[in-house]
Design a protein around this motif. Structure first.
Motif, PDB file in Angstrom:
ATOM      1  N   CYS A  30      63.424   4.159  41.651  1.00  0.00           N
ATOM      2  CA  CYS A  30      63.480   4.874  43.281  1.00  0.00           C
ATOM      3  C   CYS A  30      64.238   4.093  44.325  1.00  0.00           C
ATOM      4  CB  CYS A  30      62.206   5.317  43.597  1.00  0.00           C
ATOM      5  SG  CYS A  30      62.275   6.419  44.816  1.00  0.00           S
ATOM      6  N   LEU A  51      64.994  12.094  38.866  1.00  0.00           N
ATOM      7  CA  LEU A  51      64.775  11.721  40.232  1.00  0.00           C
ATOM      8  C   LEU A  51      66.284  12.108  41.136  1.00  0.00           C
ATOM      9  CD1 LEU A  51      63.426  10.148  42.477  1.00  0.00           C
ATOM     10  CD2 LEU A  51      64.806   7.978  41.672  1.00  0.00           C
ATOM     11  N   LEU A  53      61.193  13.941  42.587  1.00  0.00           N
ATOM     12  CA  LEU A  53      60.830  13.931  41.227  1.00  0.00           C
ATOM     13  C   LEU A  53      60.618  15.065  40.429  1.00  0.00           C
ATOM     14  CD1 LEU A  53      60.799  11.936  38.827  1.00  0.00           C
ATOM     15  CD2 LEU A  53      58.209  11.839  39.359  1.00  0.00           C
ATOM     16  N   PRO A  89      58.412  10.880  44.805  1.00  0.00           N
ATOM     17  CA  PRO A  89      58.090  10.009  43.600  1.00  0.00           C
ATOM     18  C   PRO A  89      56.421   9.546  43.802  1.00  0.00           C
ATOM     19  CG  PRO A  89      60.124   9.761  44.531  1.00  0.00           C
ATOM     20  CD  PRO A  89      59.548  10.694  45.307  1.00  0.00           C
TER      21      PRO A  89
END
Length: 323
Positions: A207, A231, A241, A317
């Motif tokens: 990420c 993502l 996400l 995330p």
């Protein structure tokens, strides 16, 4: 077929896939009996063009095949799928590209490609198809062609205000100039990790790497995470996400291509990036339940039906639902 306008233009590769199915990959020096064999038209460019066309969006393709049986089969397949192919050159001196995937019992695959005619795409041959590129809403690129040809296509599209989407596969170091021409980059977690030097299994690192890529080059980044979902990092917005769909994987060949092709078709149709990624994620999940590359791409109606029976809630995330 005459060249279509609007929609998606794919500049990419043709590989006739000769797919071996086996219980596992052979060890060095070992001869292993397989369980099945399939020959099917493939290559990242062709797979993505078919996926886009099956989303009912006008699709055109630029590339190169040989004057051989495989080349004839590709031209026929393009016609059947309704993909405009005035920009596909028949090379008289080099054969059509070939891919040799091995698919194991768990549906995972590894592939050897022999590009052949694909490697004869040049900036000049791409520039000759300028009108095809400029008439599209979205240009989709990958890296099975020479990088200089890919850059030429991106430059033409960027100058014409066409949205440029790059699927950086197979992985290779990229010139910053190419990234500056892109609006959206769609790597998988392994490709992103190779760029950034991070652990592909560490979601936090992936990420962070996607966020750095987005900020450094002022682009949107969509990272396909396989069984872990997708993502989405849009410029100036919190990363999102999109959760996976739980399906029984039969063959993962072409699943990423299905995602990219349908993502671009949806963007060309006016969907925002997150909504497009949700639907493309569902299309890729459907693709892994079927054998083959391009042949596994679902239609728009099939994706609609699949989404009726399942749902994906975009989250941050860190696991918190997005507003």
């Amino acid at each position: 077929m005459t060249t279509s306008t609007g929609g998606v233009c794919v500049v990419g590769s043709f590989m006739m896939d000769l797919i071996a199915y086996a219980p596992r990959r052979p060890e060095p020096g070992e001869t292993l009996a397989g369980t099945d064999f399939v020959q099917t038209p493939g290559g990242k460019g062709f797979n993505q063009a078919v996926a886009a066309a099956r989303c009912e969006v006008p699709t055109s393709m630029i590339g190169r095949v040989g004057q051989d049986l495989f080349g004839n089969q590709f031209v026929h397949a393009l016609t059947i799928e309704g993909i405009a192919h005035d920009g596909v050159i028949r090379d008289e001196s080099t054969g059509t590209g070939v891919g040799l995937p091995v698919v194991t019992e768990d549906g995972q695959n590894s592939i050897i490609i022999i590009p052949r005619a694909n490697l004869r795409s040049t900036p000049a041959s791409i520039a000759a198809q300028r009108e095809v590129i400029e008439s599209a809403k979205v240009l989709l690129l990958q890296l099975e062609l020479p990088v200089e040809a890919v850059v030429e296509a991106a430059e033409i599209a960027h100058a014409a205000g066409v949205r440029v989407v790059l699927n950086p596969a197979p992985y290779t170091p990229l010139p910053d100039h190419l990234l500056e021409l892109c609006d959206v980059v769609v790597p998988n977690e392994v490709e992103l990790a190779s760029w950034a030097g991070v652990d592909a299994e560490d979601r936090d690192e992936v990420c962070a790497a996607a966020d750095r890529l987005s900020r450094t080059h002022d682009i949107d980044v969509v990272v396909t995470l396989g069984s872990r979902g997708v993502l989405v990092v849009e410029q100036g917005r919190r990363a999102t996400l999109i959760d996976r769909h739980v399906v029984e994987a039969v063959d993962t060949v072409g699943a990423g291509d299905t995602f990219c092709g349908q993502l671009c078709a949806l963007l060309a149709s006016g969907e925002n990036l997150q909504a497009a990624a949700v639907r493309a994620n569902a299309a890729a999940a459907l693709a892994v339940t079927r054998r083959g590359g391009a042949s596994s791409a679902p239609t728009r109606d099939e994706v609609d039906a699949f989404l009726v029976d399942s749902s994906t809630i975009p989250t941050a995330p860190d696991g918190k639902d997005q507003p």
